[in-house]
Structure formats: C-alpha cells, structure tokens
Write a protein that holds these residues in place. Structure first.
Motif, short mmCIF file in Angstrom:
data_model
loop_
_atom_site.label_atom_id
_atom_site.label_comp_id
_atom_site.label_asym_id
_atom_site.label_seq_id
_atom_site.Cartn_x
_atom_site.Cartn_y
_atom_site.Cartn_z
N GLN A 1 0.82 -1.22 0.00
CA GLN A 1 0.00 0.00 0.00
C GLN A 1 0.85 1.27 0.00
O GLN A 1 0.41 2.29 -0.51
CB GLN A 1 -0.95 0.01 1.20
CG GLN A 1 -2.09 -0.97 1.06
CD GLN A 1 -3.02 -0.93 2.26
OE1 GLN A 1 -2.60 -1.07 3.40
NE2 GLN A 1 -4.31 -0.74 1.97
N ILE A 2 2.04 1.18 0.56
CA ILE A 2 2.90 2.37 0.59
C ILE A 2 3.92 2.36 -0.54
O ILE A 2 4.85 3.16 -0.55
CB ILE A 2 3.59 2.53 1.97
CG1 ILE A 2 4.45 1.32 2.31
CG2 ILE A 2 2.58 2.82 3.05
CD1 ILE A 2 5.30 1.48 3.56
N GLY A 3 3.73 1.44 -1.50
CA GLY A 3 4.55 1.48 -2.71
C GLY A 3 5.71 0.51 -2.78
O GLY A 3 6.54 0.62 -3.70
N ASP A 4 5.82 -0.43 -1.89
CA ASP A 4 6.91 -1.41 -1.92
C ASP A 4 6.63 -2.43 -3.02
O ASP A 4 5.78 -3.31 -2.86
CB ASP A 4 7.02 -2.08 -0.55
CG ASP A 4 8.20 -3.03 -0.45
OD1 ASP A 4 8.66 -3.54 -1.49
OD2 ASP A 4 8.65 -3.27 0.68
N GLU A 5 7.35 -2.32 -4.13
CA GLU A 5 7.13 -3.20 -5.27
C GLU A 5 7.47 -4.65 -4.96
O GLU A 5 6.80 -5.57 -5.44
CB GLU A 5 7.93 -2.72 -6.47
CG GLU A 5 7.41 -1.43 -7.05
CD GLU A 5 8.23 -0.95 -8.23
OE1 GLU A 5 8.93 -1.77 -8.87
OE2 GLU A 5 8.17 0.26 -8.51
N ALA A 6 8.51 -4.88 -4.17
CA ALA A 6 8.90 -6.25 -3.82
C ALA A 6 7.79 -6.94 -3.01
O ALA A 6 7.52 -8.12 -3.20
CB ALA A 6 10.20 -6.25 -3.04
N ALA A 7 7.14 -6.18 -2.14
CA ALA A 7 6.04 -6.74 -1.36
C ALA A 7 4.86 -7.09 -2.26
O ALA A 7 4.23 -8.14 -2.11
CB ALA A 7 5.62 -5.76 -0.26
N PHE A 8 4.56 -6.21 -3.22
CA PHE A 8 3.47 -6.50 -4.15
C PHE A 8 3.80 -7.72 -5.00
O PHE A 8 2.94 -8.57 -5.25
CB PHE A 8 3.17 -5.29 -5.03
CG PHE A 8 1.95 -5.50 -5.89
CD1 PHE A 8 0.68 -5.40 -5.34
CD2 PHE A 8 2.07 -5.82 -7.23
CE1 PHE A 8 -0.46 -5.63 -6.12
CE2 PHE A 8 0.95 -6.04 -8.02
CZ PHE A 8 -0.32 -5.95 -7.47
N GLU A 9 5.05 -7.83 -5.45
CA GLU A 9 5.47 -9.00 -6.22
C GLU A 9 5.31 -10.28 -5.40
O GLU A 9 4.95 -11.33 -5.94
CB GLU A 9 6.90 -8.84 -6.69
CG GLU A 9 7.06 -7.83 -7.81
CD GLU A 9 8.51 -7.60 -8.20
OE1 GLU A 9 9.38 -8.44 -7.86
OE2 GLU A 9 8.78 -6.58 -8.86
#
Length: 186
Positions: free
Chosen positions: A18-26
C-alpha cells in the motif's frame, strides 16, 4: 490462513504494498496468482483460455486500488471479490453464458459432512467442471481457498444463509456427479 504467522506476514506485505513497496506486491502476486488463476479458471468453466488475460486485468485493478483498501486484514476476500466482479463482467458482456441462482430459490440449511479426503484430487477438479457456476465457486472458495463462510459472503455479496445453502447443495451436487461417473466415495 493456516496460522497467525502467515496472517501477519500477509498483513505486512499488504501494508508495505500500500505504501509502494514493489517487492512486497510482487510477493503477494507470487503467493496469490496460482490460487487466483485456479479460481478464475473454474469460474470461467469452458472458457478458461481467457483466464490469463483476465488475471492480468485483475492484478492491474488490485495494484491501482490497493492504496485505498481500508482493512489490510481483509485483503484475501477483497482480492477474490475483485476477481469475481471481473468474471461476472465477462458473463455480462455475453462472452460467457451465466444463469445465477436466485436467493429465494435457496433454502437456509446447515452444511453437511465434508466430502471424504480419499477422493482423488484430479477427479474432484474434473467433477467441479460439471457443477453450476455458483456451486463451483462456493466449493472452490471454501475448500480450495479455505475461506470462512463470512469471507465467502463478502466475496460473493451474498448472505451467510445463502453461502451455507450453496455449499450444502454444491456438496450434494458434487457427490451426485461422482456417483453418476461411478467414482467410489469412501
């Protein structure tokens, strides 16, 4: 979710995403894509070749809407609700024929015994394809995704009684499909 550690990990991934961490979204994508693909494929039934395209649309919607998700703990139900809405949109566009069961046609019944685990997993997947979309969806969310009745109600936009009824009748229909195909249920 299987346990509190997995829930906490998922919650952390959602908040980080939610705060923009691409690795977490991946990581969320990696965790949920196979499960979401199975759900979408089962909902599309014979039109499963569209599942991958639809899955991309779903994840794009999730990516765009994730910062506005108020309850990170509700991510799984929210994700499957987005997927369900996308599948229903395909039905409404007329690409796939859909015949919903009206709530007043369903009886509020308690869930009966689970289908015996001795049945071959592949046989279950094949027999799921013979069920109505509502029954297939109810069984996939309950027994593949291990969602609670409350979560299923949120995903489907149905009442708790309707969810119970659908699962009850879906299990009966699945059992009947097995019997018609001479599968032995122990």
């Amino acid at each position: 979710m299987a346990n509190n550690i997995e829930q906490a990990y998922e919650l952390t991934l959602v908040v980080r995403s939610q705060i923009g961490d691409e690795a977490a979204f991946e990581e969320l994508l990696r965790m949920y894509s196979p499960r979401l693909r199975f759900y979408v494929s089962k909902m599309l039934h014979e039109r499963f070749e569209h599942a991958d395209d639809l899955l991309q649309e779903i994840w794009l919607s999730v990516f765009r809407a994730l910062p506005r998700l108020n309850d990170a703990a509700a991510f799984r139900a929210w994700l499957f609700r987005i997927a369900r809405d996308r599948v229903c949109r395909e039905f409404r566009r007329g690409r796939i024929e859909f015949h919903p069961i009206e709530e007043d046609q369903l009886q509020n019944t308690a869930a009966d015994e689970d289908i015996d685990e001795a049945v071959d997993r592949e046989a279950v997947r094949q027999q799921l394809d013979t069920l109505s979309p509502e029954h297939r969806e109810a069984l996939v969310l309950r027994f593949v995704e291990d969602m609670s009745y409350d979560e299923i109600a949120r995903v489907t936009g149905s009442t708790l009684g309707t969810v119970r009824s659908r699962i009850h009748y879906a299990k009966r229909a699945l059992r009947r499909a097995f019997e018609e195909n001479n599968y032995e249920i122990k």
